[in-house]
Design a protein around this motif. Structure first.
Motif, mmCIF file in Angstrom:
data_model
loop_
_atom_site.group_PDB
_atom_site.id
_atom_site.type_symbol
_atom_site.label_atom_id
_atom_site.label_comp_id
_atom_site.label_asym_id
_atom_site.label_seq_id
_atom_site.Cartn_x
_atom_site.Cartn_y
_atom_site.Cartn_z
ATOM 1 N N THR A 128 -24.882 25.268 -9.111
ATOM 2 C CA THR A 128 -23.982 25.688 -10.189
ATOM 3 C C THR A 128 -24.106 27.180 -10.469
ATOM 4 O O THR A 128 -23.105 27.891 -10.545
ATOM 5 C CB THR A 128 -24.283 24.888 -11.473
ATOM 6 O OG1 THR A 128 -24.011 23.506 -11.222
ATOM 7 C CG2 THR A 128 -23.437 25.361 -12.633
ATOM 8 N N SER A 129 -25.326 27.643 -10.658
ATOM 9 C CA SER A 129 -25.554 29.064 -10.941
ATOM 10 C C SER A 129 -26.324 29.671 -9.780
ATOM 11 O O SER A 129 -27.477 29.298 -9.539
ATOM 12 C CB SER A 129 -26.355 29.238 -12.242
ATOM 13 O OG SER A 129 -25.669 28.662 -13.323
ATOM 14 N N VAL A 188 -20.716 30.310 -19.839
ATOM 15 C CA VAL A 188 -20.580 29.023 -20.520
ATOM 16 C C VAL A 188 -21.778 28.156 -20.165
ATOM 17 O O VAL A 188 -22.053 27.904 -18.996
ATOM 18 C CB VAL A 188 -19.272 28.301 -20.104
ATOM 19 C CG1 VAL A 188 -19.138 26.981 -20.857
ATOM 20 C CG2 VAL A 188 -18.065 29.194 -20.363
ATOM 21 N N THR A 189 -22.486 27.710 -21.186
ATOM 22 C CA THR A 189 -23.638 26.841 -20.974
ATOM 23 C C THR A 189 -23.493 25.590 -21.830
ATOM 24 O O THR A 189 -22.608 25.500 -22.675
ATOM 25 C CB THR A 189 -24.958 27.597 -21.271
ATOM 26 O OG1 THR A 189 -26.050 26.834 -20.770
ATOM 27 C CG2 THR A 189 -25.133 27.845 -22.763
ATOM 28 N N PHE A 242 -21.287 27.854 -25.867
ATOM 29 C CA PHE A 242 -22.193 26.706 -25.745
ATOM 30 C C PHE A 242 -21.402 25.444 -26.017
ATOM 31 O O PHE A 242 -20.820 25.286 -27.101
ATOM 32 C CB PHE A 242 -23.342 26.832 -26.745
ATOM 33 C CG PHE A 242 -24.240 25.628 -26.803
ATOM 34 C CD1 PHE A 242 -24.996 25.244 -25.707
ATOM 35 C CD2 PHE A 242 -24.318 24.870 -27.965
ATOM 36 C CE1 PHE A 242 -25.818 24.130 -25.763
ATOM 37 C CE2 PHE A 242 -25.142 23.753 -28.037
ATOM 38 C CZ PHE A 242 -25.884 23.383 -26.919
ATOM 39 N N THR A 243 -21.337 24.551 -25.030
ATOM 40 C CA THR A 243 -20.643 23.277 -25.233
ATOM 41 C C THR A 243 -21.648 22.245 -25.706
ATOM 42 O O THR A 243 -22.756 22.176 -25.201
ATOM 43 C CB THR A 243 -19.970 22.800 -23.928
ATOM 44 O OG1 THR A 243 -20.975 22.552 -22.951
ATOM 45 C CG2 THR A 243 -19.000 23.836 -23.401
ATOM 46 N N GLU A 293 -20.258 29.510 -15.110
ATOM 47 C CA GLU A 293 -21.134 28.453 -15.611
ATOM 48 C C GLU A 293 -22.576 28.945 -15.538
ATOM 49 O O GLU A 293 -22.984 29.537 -14.541
ATOM 50 C CB GLU A 293 -21.009 27.190 -14.756
ATOM 51 C CG GLU A 293 -19.681 26.488 -14.867
ATOM 52 C CD GLU A 293 -19.678 25.199 -14.072
ATOM 53 O OE1 GLU A 293 -20.565 24.347 -14.325
ATOM 54 O OE2 GLU A 293 -18.800 25.034 -13.206
ATOM 55 N N THR A 296 -14.766 26.751 -18.089
ATOM 56 C CA THR A 296 -14.560 27.945 -17.258
ATOM 57 C C THR A 296 -13.192 27.922 -16.584
ATOM 58 O O THR A 296 -12.527 28.962 -16.486
ATOM 59 C CB THR A 296 -15.667 28.103 -16.192
ATOM 60 O OG1 THR A 296 -15.758 26.902 -15.412
ATOM 61 C CG2 THR A 296 -17.005 28.415 -16.828
ATOM 62 N N GLY A 318 -19.206 28.599 -10.413
ATOM 63 C CA GLY A 318 -19.887 27.441 -10.984
ATOM 64 C C GLY A 318 -19.958 26.271 -10.023
ATOM 65 O O GLY A 318 -19.990 26.454 -8.803
ATOM 66 N N SER A 370 -26.228 27.294 -16.079
ATOM 67 C CA SER A 370 -27.036 26.116 -16.375
ATOM 68 C C SER A 370 -28.317 26.533 -17.098
ATOM 69 O O SER A 370 -28.767 27.672 -16.989
ATOM 70 C CB SER A 370 -27.385 25.376 -15.083
ATOM 71 O OG SER A 370 -28.270 26.162 -14.291
ATOM 72 N N LYS A 424 -19.053 22.513 -18.935
ATOM 73 C CA LYS A 424 -19.069 23.895 -18.447
ATOM 74 C C LYS A 424 -17.944 24.150 -17.444
ATOM 75 O O LYS A 424 -17.238 25.152 -17.530
ATOM 76 C CB LYS A 424 -20.422 24.229 -17.806
ATOM 77 C CG LYS A 424 -21.611 24.191 -18.743
ATOM 78 C CD LYS A 424 -22.893 24.656 -18.088
ATOM 79 C CE LYS A 424 -23.394 23.757 -16.984
ATOM 80 N NZ LYS A 424 -23.822 22.422 -17.470
ATOM 81 N N THR A 425 -17.793 23.243 -16.502
ATOM 82 C CA THR A 425 -16.773 23.420 -15.460
ATOM 83 C C THR A 425 -15.381 23.439 -16.072
ATOM 84 O O THR A 425 -14.559 24.311 -15.769
ATOM 85 C CB THR A 425 -16.882 22.294 -14.408
ATOM 86 O OG1 THR A 425 -18.199 22.304 -13.861
ATOM 87 C CG2 THR A 425 -15.867 22.481 -13.304
#
Length: 199
Positions: free
Chosen positions: A151-152, A107-108, A197-198, A176, A117, A135, A178, A113-114
């Protein structure tokens, strides 16, 4: 997990210098974590060049190093044009491609993202599918949470984490990713089943 240095060199298109039959059990971009069985990957960063730590890593007993030029050290080497570019693939090869066993959802996006997930992991658990999240909030498996510095995680850490999840019988990983992580190749070697993709 483990792999021979010859197989690793072939997987990353590198030139092997030394004994290809050496067994590699881990890969690290951090010389402080490198020891016997490890292939230390010397990455050129924005402020620090990992090649300056190759001699130190060799003195600590690493089994091999991955470098962008042949170095005068008494340890086997895999020489590639760009060590950062092969970091993920090298680690995935050492750990026998753990993300190919998991169902991996990446998820990017700028925001959300958080949340996404954690929702995915919750849906999976409601469907009796064991799930983990990697994440901003760390590594979450059931009620167990392990913090992460970013995060990643770096590519070597991602593969090590994934291998641990496979060992723990986790089926789904919601991760997640980034934009910074993508730019730095931290998810190279990860086999995503679904990406979101958000926006």
């Amino acid at each position: 997990m483990s792999e021979t240095l010859a197989v690793i060199a072939d997987a990353v298109g590198g030139r092997l210098v030394g004994d290809g039959s050496i067994i590699i059990t881990d890969a690290s971009h951090d010389s402080r974590e490198a020891g016997p069985g490890t292939c230390f990957v010397a990455v050129r960063g924005a402020t620090v060049d990992g090649h300056t730590f190759v001699e130190e890593a060799a003195a600590e007993g690493v089994s091999a190093v991955c470098v962008d030029h042949e170095m005068d050290v008494a340890v086997a080497q895999v020489v590639v044009p760009d060590t950062r570019a092969v970091l993920g693939e090298l680690a995935a090869t050492v750990w026998r491609r753990p993300t190919s066993v998991l169902t991996v959802v990446g998820v990017t996006g700028t925001n959300g993202k958080t949340t996404v997930t954690h929702l995915l992991a919750g849906i999976a658990r409601a469907a009796e599918v064991s799930a983990a999240v990697v994440g901003t909030t760390g590594i979450l498996v059931g009620e167990d949470r392990t913090p992460l510095p970013r995060t990643s995680p770096e590519a070597t850490d991602v593969q090590r984490i994934a291998a641990g999840l496979v060992s723990d019988d986790v089926e789904l990983l919601a991760m997640e990713v980034s934009s910074h992580a993508m730019a730095l190749g931290r998810v190279e070697g990860v086999e995503f089943d679904v990406v979101a993709f958000t926006n």
